[in-house]
Design a protein around this motif. Structure first.
Motif, PDB file in Angstrom:
ATOM      1  N   LYS A 160       0.832  -1.223   0.000  1.00 54.18           N
ATOM      2  CA  LYS A 160       0.000   0.000   0.000  1.00 54.18           C
ATOM      3  C   LYS A 160       0.861   1.266   0.000  1.00 54.18           C
ATOM      4  CE  LYS A 160      -3.443   2.416   2.850  1.00 54.18           C
ATOM      5  NZ  LYS A 160      -4.368   2.863   1.834  1.00 54.18           N
ATOM      6  N   TYR A 161       1.890   1.273   0.846  1.00 56.20           N
ATOM      7  CA  TYR A 161       2.715   2.490   0.960  1.00 56.20           C
ATOM      8  C   TYR A 161       3.966   2.434   0.063  1.00 56.20           C
ATOM      9  CZ  TYR A 161      -0.311   3.326   4.969  1.00 56.20           C
ATOM     10  OH  TYR A 161      -1.423   3.516   5.776  1.00 56.20           O
ATOM     11  N   GLN A 162       4.040   1.408  -0.784  1.00 54.16           N
ATOM     12  CA  GLN A 162       5.150   1.247  -1.739  1.00 54.16           C
ATOM     13  C   GLN A 162       6.511   1.381  -1.037  1.00 54.16           C
ATOM     14  OE1 GLN A 162       3.950   4.335  -4.526  1.00 54.16           O
ATOM     15  NE2 GLN A 162       3.074   2.788  -5.838  1.00 54.16           N
ATOM     16  N   MET A 163       6.674   0.536  -0.013  1.00 53.63           N
ATOM     17  CA  MET A 163       7.894   0.632   0.804  1.00 53.63           C
ATOM     18  C   MET A 163       9.108   0.049   0.084  1.00 53.63           C
ATOM     19  SD  MET A 163       6.545  -0.194   4.625  1.00 53.63           S
ATOM     20  CE  MET A 163       5.316   0.843   5.396  1.00 53.63           C
ATOM     21  N   PHE A 164       8.968  -1.186  -0.416  1.00 51.22           N
ATOM     22  CA  PHE A 164      10.070  -1.849  -1.120  1.00 51.22           C
ATOM     23  C   PHE A 164       9.522  -3.069  -1.845  1.00 51.22           C
ATOM     24  CE2 PHE A 164      10.328  -2.691   3.508  1.00 51.22           C
ATOM     25  CZ  PHE A 164       9.868  -3.991   3.537  1.00 51.22           C
ATOM     26  N   THR A 165      10.391  -3.662  -2.669  1.00 51.46           N
ATOM     27  CA  THR A 165       9.958  -4.841  -3.430  1.00 51.46           C
ATOM     28  C   THR A 165      10.834  -6.041  -3.042  1.00 51.46           C
ATOM     29  OG1 THR A 165      11.538  -4.382  -5.173  1.00 51.46           O
ATOM     30  CG2 THR A 165       9.340  -3.397  -5.414  1.00 51.46           C
ATOM     31  N   LYS A 166      10.472  -7.196  -3.537  1.00 53.34           N
ATOM     32  CA  LYS A 166      11.231  -8.414  -3.211  1.00 53.34           C
ATOM     33  C   LYS A 166      12.645  -8.367  -3.790  1.00 53.34           C
ATOM     34  CE  LYS A 166       8.259 -11.073  -0.924  1.00 53.34           C
ATOM     35  NZ  LYS A 166       6.885 -11.366  -1.217  1.00 53.34           N
ATOM     36  N   GLY A 167      12.853  -7.532  -4.816  1.00 54.37           N
ATOM     37  CA  GLY A 167      14.174  -7.453  -5.435  1.00 54.37           C
ATOM     38  C   GLY A 167      15.128  -6.507  -4.717  1.00 54.37           C
ATOM     39  N   GLU A 168      14.644  -5.772  -3.723  1.00 60.05           N
ATOM     40  CA  GLU A 168      15.501  -4.774  -3.055  1.00 60.05           C
ATOM     41  C   GLU A 168      16.120  -5.353  -1.776  1.00 60.05           C
ATOM     42  OE1 GLU A 168      14.127  -0.399  -4.103  1.00 60.05           O
ATOM     43  OE2 GLU A 168      12.516  -1.479  -3.108  1.00 60.05           O
ATOM     44  N   LYS A 169      17.275  -4.751  -1.410  1.00 54.92           N
ATOM     45  CA  LYS A 169      17.997  -5.205  -0.211  1.00 54.92           C
ATOM     46  C   LYS A 169      17.603  -4.327   0.973  1.00 54.92           C
ATOM     47  CE  LYS A 169      22.382  -6.099  -0.152  1.00 54.92           C
ATOM     48  NZ  LYS A 169      23.767  -5.647  -0.333  1.00 54.92           N
ATOM     49  N   ILE A 170      17.158  -4.980   2.034  1.00 53.85           N
ATOM     50  CA  ILE A 170      16.635  -4.241   3.189  1.00 53.85           C
ATOM     51  C   ILE A 170      17.584  -4.401   4.379  1.00 53.85           C
ATOM     52  CG2 ILE A 170      14.654  -4.046   4.755  1.00 53.85           C
ATOM     53  CD1 ILE A 170      13.212  -5.769   2.427  1.00 53.85           C
ATOM     54  N   LEU A 171      17.838  -3.295   5.057  1.00 53.33           N
ATOM     55  CA  LEU A 171      18.603  -3.347   6.300  1.00 53.33           C
ATOM     56  C   LEU A 171      17.627  -3.042   7.432  1.00 53.33           C
ATOM     57  CD1 LEU A 171      21.461  -3.641   7.510  1.00 53.33           C
ATOM     58  CD2 LEU A 171      21.693  -1.159   7.357  1.00 53.33           C
ATOM     59  N   VAL A 172      17.472  -4.001   8.352  1.00 56.61           N
ATOM     60  CA  VAL A 172      16.542  -3.824   9.472  1.00 56.61           C
ATOM     61  C   VAL A 172      17.338  -3.388  10.700  1.00 56.61           C
ATOM     62  CG1 VAL A 172      14.786  -4.943  10.902  1.00 56.61           C
ATOM     63  CG2 VAL A 172      15.124  -5.709   8.557  1.00 56.61           C
ATOM     64  N   ALA A 173      16.966  -2.247  11.261  1.00 58.95           N
ATOM     65  CA  ALA A 173      17.636  -1.776  12.480  1.00 58.95           C
ATOM     66  C   ALA A 173      17.077  -2.561  13.665  1.00 58.95           C
ATOM     67  CB  ALA A 173      17.380  -0.282  12.660  1.00 58.95           C
ATOM     68  N   VAL A 174      17.922  -3.395  14.298  1.00 59.83           N
ATOM     69  CA  VAL A 174      17.428  -4.204  15.414  1.00 59.83           C
ATOM     70  C   VAL A 174      18.060  -3.740  16.730  1.00 59.83           C
ATOM     71  CG1 VAL A 174      16.821  -6.282  14.110  1.00 59.83           C
ATOM     72  CG2 VAL A 174      19.131  -6.034  14.940  1.00 59.83           C
ATOM     73  N   SER A 175      17.211  -3.753  17.768  1.00 59.22           N
ATOM     74  CA  SER A 175      17.667  -3.275  19.077  1.00 59.22           C
ATOM     75  C   SER A 175      17.613  -4.384  20.115  1.00 59.22           C
ATOM     76  CB  SER A 175      16.751  -2.132  19.535  1.00 59.22           C
ATOM     77  OG  SER A 175      15.436  -2.652  19.722  1.00 59.22           O
ATOM     78  N   GLY A 176      17.177  -5.585  19.704  1.00 55.81           N
ATOM     79  CA  GLY A 176      16.973  -6.659  20.691  1.00 55.81           C
ATOM     80  C   GLY A 176      15.581  -6.608  21.295  1.00 55.81           C
ATOM     81  N   GLY A 177      14.778  -5.604  20.919  1.00 55.88           N
ATOM     82  CA  GLY A 177      13.412  -5.470  21.444  1.00 55.88           C
ATOM     83  C   GLY A 177      12.411  -6.257  20.599  1.00 55.88           C
ATOM     84  N   LYS A 178      11.171  -6.313  21.090  1.00 49.45           N
ATOM     85  CA  LYS A 178      10.144  -7.140  20.428  1.00 49.45           C
ATOM     86  C   LYS A 178       9.791  -6.650  19.031  1.00 49.45           C
ATOM     87  CE  LYS A 178       6.376  -4.488  22.408  1.00 49.45           C
ATOM     88  NZ  LYS A 178       7.257  -3.322  22.527  1.00 49.45           N
ATOM     89  N   ASP A 179       9.744  -5.313  18.846  1.00 48.92           N
ATOM     90  CA  ASP A 179       9.281  -4.785  17.567  1.00 48.92           C
ATOM     91  C   ASP A 179      10.282  -5.055  16.454  1.00 48.92           C
ATOM     92  OD1 ASP A 179       6.857  -3.454  18.618  1.00 48.92           O
ATOM     93  OD2 ASP A 179       8.323  -2.280  19.720  1.00 48.92           O
ATOM     94  N   SER A 180      11.551  -4.705  16.708  1.00 45.75           N
ATOM     95  CA  SER A 180      12.533  -4.836  15.623  1.00 45.75           C
ATOM     96  C   SER A 180      12.807  -6.306  15.304  1.00 45.75           C
ATOM     97  CB  SER A 180      13.826  -4.097  15.977  1.00 45.75           C
ATOM     98  OG  SER A 180      14.360  -4.533  17.198  1.00 45.75           O
ATOM     99  N   LEU A 181      12.877  -7.176  16.335  1.00 45.72           N
ATOM    100  CA  LEU A 181      13.114  -8.596  16.042  1.00 45.72           C
ATOM    101  C   LEU A 181      11.908  -9.213  15.351  1.00 45.72           C
ATOM    102  CD1 LEU A 181      15.073  -9.855  19.200  1.00 45.72           C
ATOM    103  CD2 LEU A 181      15.975  -9.258  16.946  1.00 45.72           C
ATOM    104  N   SER A 182      10.690  -8.787  15.740  1.00 41.44           N
ATOM    105  CA  SER A 182       9.490  -9.297  15.064  1.00 41.44           C
ATOM    106  C   SER A 182       9.475  -8.838  13.616  1.00 41.44           C
ATOM    107  CB  SER A 182       8.219  -8.809  15.765  1.00 41.44           C
ATOM    108  OG  SER A 182       8.139  -9.350  17.050  1.00 41.44           O
ATOM    109  N   LEU A 183       9.849  -7.575  13.384  1.00 39.18           N
ATOM    110  CA  LEU A 183       9.874  -7.072  12.007  1.00 39.18           C
ATOM    111  C   LEU A 183      10.820  -7.909  11.154  1.00 39.18           C
ATOM    112  CD1 LEU A 183       9.287  -5.021   9.764  1.00 39.18           C
ATOM    113  CD2 LEU A 183      11.091  -3.572  10.715  1.00 39.18           C
TER     114      LEU A 183
END
Ligand code: SF4
Length: 298
Positions: free
Chosen positions: A27-50
């Motif tokens: 819906k918000y055109q965030m990214f596609t399956k062909g793109e490389k994503i870097l997830v910022a993780v903090s060890g918390g529930k939200d970032s690890l779940s993402l």
């Protein structure tokens, strides 16, 4: 989930959250399956779940853990790093670990200490350092997009604060996607429409081990006060947080908000030291902060 008029068993809940996330990504055109994503993780529930959800959905997602050097009597940074590394190992995922103190000679508490007379409270210093470093690393390592685990409670609290202060420039920048610009990586928040409780449920039902303790600097912060205020509203008016956030996004999109017409973002140019865009006339705020702290430490 009263706000959605929906009740699900474990199995269907663990399907529903990734399906909804996929819907928001498209819906918000965030990214596609062909793109490389870097997830910022903090060890918390939200970032690890993402991270977990993106990998389940088949996206190419690596993690980034930023060592902030925060202890606070609970060894906060060590524990959050340990849990981030544990998650990456168990799922066979790539995690980049960058320690602010090793990179710049200053941890967040040290920067906050030296900034007493200049840059304000630990969270302001920490936010500045995280934004700078996440952008630098995403670009240096060639990622297309940087994803963070902000949930609806985070976004509604920020929106509430910005509205109370009528901070037009910040309101203009708030949304699920901040597009890439010269020197700036695209930033996305795929969980922005999930309540915090929903993400806690996802992490628990998925068996994700995350850090339960809040950062010791979070206590008494303004964002927690705003979250508590919104939670009180939510108990009497279920769904009020979601409506507040979604109506804001609709108004922004349709151009109804006068801020769109009247606010111009400052002109940006590269910082002479790090090259990241800044509106200040000399070094960017991050480089000035590091320089000041290193001079004071000599
Ligand atoms: Fe940084 Fe403040 Fe968050 Fe702690 S609570 S991690 S100091 S922004």
């Amino acid at each position: 989930m009263r706000q959605h008029k929906l009740a699900l068993c474990r199995e269907h809940y663990l399907q529903w959250v990734p399906e909804q996330t996929e819907r928001f990504i498209i819906k918000y055109q965030m990214f596609t399956k062909g793109e490389k994503i870097l997830v910022a993780v903090s060890g918390g529930k939200d970032s690890l779940s993402l991270w977990d959800i993106l990998v389940r959905l088949g996206y190419q997602a690596d993690g980034l853990y930023l060592g902030l050097g925060i202890d606070g009597g609970i060894d906060y940074s060590h524990e959050s790093q340990r849990l981030s590394e544990k998650f990456a190992d168990e799922h066979n995922l790539k995690l980049h670990v960058v320690d602010i103190e090793k990179e710049y000679g200053q941890s967040i508490p040290m920067l906050a200490e030296s900034s007493h007379r200049g840059y304000g409270k630990p969270c302001a210093v920490c936010g500045l350092a995280k934004r700078h470093e996440m952008n630098r690393i995403a670009r240096d390592l060639g990622y297309d997009v940087l994803a963070t685990g902000h949930n609806l409670d985070d976004e509604a609290a920020v929106l509430f604060g910005n509205t109370l202060n009528w901070s037009s420039e910040y309101l203009l920048r708030q949304g699920p996607v901040l597009p890439e610009a010269e020197g700036l990586a695209r930033k996305v928040k795929p969980l922005c429409r999930f309540y915090e409780r929903e993400m806690t449920a996802y992490a628990l039902l998925s068996g994700i081990e995350y850090i339960y303790e809040e950062c010791p600097f979070a206590e008494g912060s303004q964002s927690i006060f705003y979250k508590e205020t919104l939670n009180q509203l939510e108990t009497t008016r279920p769904g009020v947080k979601l409506t507040f956030y979604l109506r804001f996004l609709e108004a922004r999109k349709s151009g109804e908000l006068f801020i769109e017409k009247n606010v111009r973002l400052g002109d940006l140019h590269p910082c002479p030291k790090c090259g990241q865009p800044t509106s200040t006339s000399d070094l960017c705020t991050f480089c000035r902060m590091i320089e000041k702290a290193n001079i004071e430490a000599e």
